[in-house]
Design an enzyme around this catalytic site. Structure first.
Site, PDB file in Angstrom:
ATOM      1  N   THR A  14       0.650  -1.518   0.157  1.00 22.00           N
ATOM      2  CA  THR A  14       0.020   0.219  -0.070  1.00 22.00           C
ATOM      3  C   THR A  14       1.090   1.115  -0.026  1.00 22.00           C
ATOM      4  O   THR A  14       1.900   1.669   0.390  1.00 22.00           O
ATOM      5  CB  THR A  14      -0.283  -0.125   1.264  1.00 22.00           C
ATOM      6  OG1 THR A  14      -2.043  -1.609   1.550  1.00 22.00           O
ATOM      7  CG2 THR A  14      -1.803   1.021   1.229  1.00 22.00           C
ATOM      8  N   THR A  31      -1.169   2.026   6.439  1.00 20.20           N
ATOM      9  CA  THR A  31      -0.551   0.977   5.467  1.00 20.20           C
ATOM     10  C   THR A  31      -0.967  -0.431   6.656  1.00 20.20           C
ATOM     11  O   THR A  31      -0.288  -0.098   7.389  1.00 20.20           O
ATOM     12  CB  THR A  31       0.659   0.926   4.854  1.00 20.20           C
ATOM     13  OG1 THR A  31       1.916   1.562   5.804  1.00 20.20           O
ATOM     14  CG2 THR A  31       1.023   2.125   3.712  1.00 20.20           C
ATOM     15  N   GLY A  81      -5.012  -4.797   6.550  1.00 18.89           N
ATOM     16  CA  GLY A  81      -6.275  -3.897   7.131  1.00 18.89           C
ATOM     17  C   GLY A  81      -7.154  -4.695   7.851  1.00 18.89           C
ATOM     18  O   GLY A  81      -8.266  -3.701   7.862  1.00 18.89           O
ATOM     19  N   ARG A  91     -12.024 -10.020  -1.937  1.00 14.05           N
ATOM     20  CA  ARG A  91     -11.899  -9.148  -0.202  1.00 14.05           C
ATOM     21  C   ARG A  91     -10.876  -7.881  -0.270  1.00 14.05           C
ATOM     22  O   ARG A  91     -10.363  -7.523  -1.749  1.00 14.05           O
ATOM     23  CB  ARG A  91     -10.252  -9.970   0.443  1.00 14.05           C
ATOM     24  CG  ARG A  91     -10.178  -9.527   1.430  1.00 14.05           C
ATOM     25  CD  ARG A  91      -8.391  -8.514   1.577  1.00 14.05           C
ATOM     26  NE  ARG A  91      -7.954  -7.792   2.737  1.00 14.05           N
ATOM     27  CZ  ARG A  91      -7.276  -6.740   2.528  1.00 14.05           C
ATOM     28  NH1 ARG A  91      -6.921  -6.530   1.531  1.00 14.05           N
ATOM     29  NH2 ARG A  91      -6.734  -6.712   3.718  1.00 14.05           N
ATOM     30  N   VAL A  92     -12.098  -6.527   0.984  1.00 11.39           N
ATOM     31  CA  VAL A  92     -11.567  -5.174   0.437  1.00 11.39           C
ATOM     32  C   VAL A  92     -11.198  -5.273   1.630  1.00 11.39           C
ATOM     33  O   VAL A  92     -11.259  -5.913   3.052  1.00 11.39           O
ATOM     34  CB  VAL A  92     -13.070  -4.729   0.227  1.00 11.39           C
ATOM     35  CG1 VAL A  92     -12.822  -2.932   0.808  1.00 11.39           C
ATOM     36  CG2 VAL A  92     -13.231  -4.738  -1.228  1.00 11.39           C
ATOM     37  N   GLY A  93     -10.092  -4.373   1.655  1.00 11.75           N
ATOM     38  CA  GLY A  93      -9.175  -3.741   2.548  1.00 11.75           C
ATOM     39  C   GLY A  93      -9.016  -2.377   3.432  1.00 11.75           C
ATOM     40  O   GLY A  93     -10.266  -2.814   3.304  1.00 11.75           O
ATOM     41  N   ASP A  94      -8.620  -2.078   3.997  1.00  5.32           N
ATOM     42  CA  ASP A  94      -8.598  -0.322   4.274  1.00  5.32           C
ATOM     43  C   ASP A  94      -8.717   0.562   3.846  1.00  5.32           C
ATOM     44  O   ASP A  94      -9.473   1.706   3.879  1.00  5.32           O
ATOM     45  CB  ASP A  94      -8.164  -0.469   6.044  1.00  5.32           C
ATOM     46  CG  ASP A  94      -6.806  -0.485   5.670  1.00  5.32           C
ATOM     47  OD1 ASP A  94      -6.526  -1.345   4.817  1.00  5.32           O
ATOM     48  OD2 ASP A  94      -6.001   0.364   6.727  1.00  5.32           O
TER      49      ASP A  94
HETATM   50  N1  GLY Z   1      -3.581  -1.211   3.450  1.00  8.73           N
HETATM   51  C1  GLY Z   1      -4.063  -2.777   2.228  1.00  8.73           C
HETATM   52  C2  GLY Z   1      -5.018  -3.552   3.061  1.00  8.73           C
HETATM   53  O1  GLY Z   1      -5.220  -4.541   4.177  1.00  8.73           O
HETATM   54  O2  GLY Z   1      -5.414  -4.341   2.085  1.00  8.73           O
END
Ligand code: GLY
Length: 367
Positions: A215, A266, A269, A243-246
């Site tokens: 990230t 970073t 997430g 999958r979706v991160g933060d």
């Molecule tokens: N911080 C990036 C993720 O978890 O996708």
């Protein structure tokens, strides 16, 4: 709604010198829980300081981004325009396997990108998640903010929206990323039908990529005191499809409040989403904490809540993952904090573009 308000016009006299002296002595981040940026205000006379000159902060892979963003800010670009142009360099770079083109794919070998942008003056945000085939998700996120009535578009809908705005689909999986993914796939199990090449040397090679979150985050303040930020990523390497991160979650991977400051993250997430990390950092700054201290307090909260999930803890009872926060406040003061040692962040303070070691909570064992 764009900038439908009267912004304060700050005095420009002495801005560069003021910002430089404001930041002096806070740039040599000392590890081991010591401050890189003072939070007590004692030595800086911050209350009397002039408005900040432009300052740009990014994650450790963002030195080119901070440089570009500063160049644009000096030329009169908005902070939003500047930070997006900055991270576009990294999105376009196939050598950064955690962001944009060349990012590591999901478990099916497909690159899925997440990104968010937030503009302080309008208190507006846009984001895309699980976006395929478009290498600059940050630019699509900006369009979601500016050309739709929504804040977050995902998957197929995000792709259709991007194409409607003229983005062209391309294969984001570079040969380098494909080879890493293939080694991961072939060495995942000795009970499936995938065989690693002989001699088998893959596991050690790919170990570094498993649980890699990568990230880039970039936040900036301009000479008027307006703030913006962007976070963009290919996310967790070899994640489940979808999958979706933060990074695209406003309040988790990015948050900006034009009266207070901007923060981004970073690292893992999931842990950040569960704690609304970037929002938390900004709220700590609102209560008066210096950026670094606000980042550290948010990490403390994540450490505490991770305690409820024993499978995420290492043998020493510490989070078995990495997470970093980066922040700028309304005065142009900046800071970062990391769960583990060995991380750095990029800063352009108007005089110098450099990497600074992140203050950290836990010392990583060497070797
Ligand atoms: N911080 C990036 C993720 O978890 O996708």
């Amino acid at each position: 709604m764009k900038r439908a308000y009267a912004r304060r016009e700050f005095l420009k006299t002495g801005v560069a010198a003021g910002a430089a002296s404001l930041l002096a002595g806070r740039a040599d981040g000392r590890p081991g829980g010591r401050r890189a940026a003072s939070g007590d205000g004692a030595e800086s006379g911050r209350a009397l300081a002039p408005p900040p000159g432009p300052v740009v902060v990014a994650s450790g892979n963002g030195l080119r981004a901070t440089d570009k963003a500063m160049e644009l800010l000096r030329g009169g670009a908005s902070p939003l325009e500047a930070v997006i142009a900055g991270v576009n360099i990294v999105e376009d770079d196939p050598e950064d396997i955690t962001v944009g083109y060349g990012g590591l794919p999901n478990e099916d070998g497909v690159v899925e990108l997440d990104a968010s942008v937030m503009s302080g003056p309008a208190h507006a945000a846009g984001a895309v998640a699980a976006l395929r085939n478009i290498k600059n998700p940050s630019r699509v996120a900006r369009l979601v903010m500016e050309r739709s009535d929504h804040a977050l578009l995902v998957g197929e809908g995000a792709l259709r929206f991007a194409k409607a705005h003229g983005f062209v689909e391309e294969n984001l999986l570079t040969d380098k990323a494909r080879r890493i993914w293939l080694k991961w796939k072939e060495t995942l199990s000795d009970r499936d039908n995938w065989f690693p090449p002989k001699p088998e040397k893959a596991p050690a090679e790919i170990a570094a990529f498993v649980a890699s979150y990568g990230t880039i985050n970039c936040v900036a303040i301009d000479a008027r005191g307006d703030l913006a930020g962007v976070t963009t990523t290919s996310g967790l390497a070899f994640k489940l499809a979808g999958r979706v991160g933060d990074s695209p979650i406003i309040g988790a991977g990015l948050y900006v409040d034009n009266e207070v400051g901007a923060a981004g993250s970073t690292g893992r997430g999931e842990a950040n989403i569960l704690n609304c990390g970037s929002f938390t950092v900004v709220e700590f700054m609102r209560r008066g904490l210096a950026p670094e201290d606000a980042c550290r307090e948010a990490l403390k909260r994540i450490i505490k809540t991770t305690g409820y999930q024993p499978h995420l803890l290492d043998a020493g009872g510490r989070p078995g993952f990495g997470l970093n926060f980066y922040a700028i406040n309304k005065k142009g003061e900046f800071g970062s904090a990391s769960l583990w040692s060995g991380q750095s962040f990029a800063v352009h303070d108007g005089t110098e573009n450099r990497l600074i070691e992140c203050p950290y909570v836990y010392e990583k064992k060497k070797g």
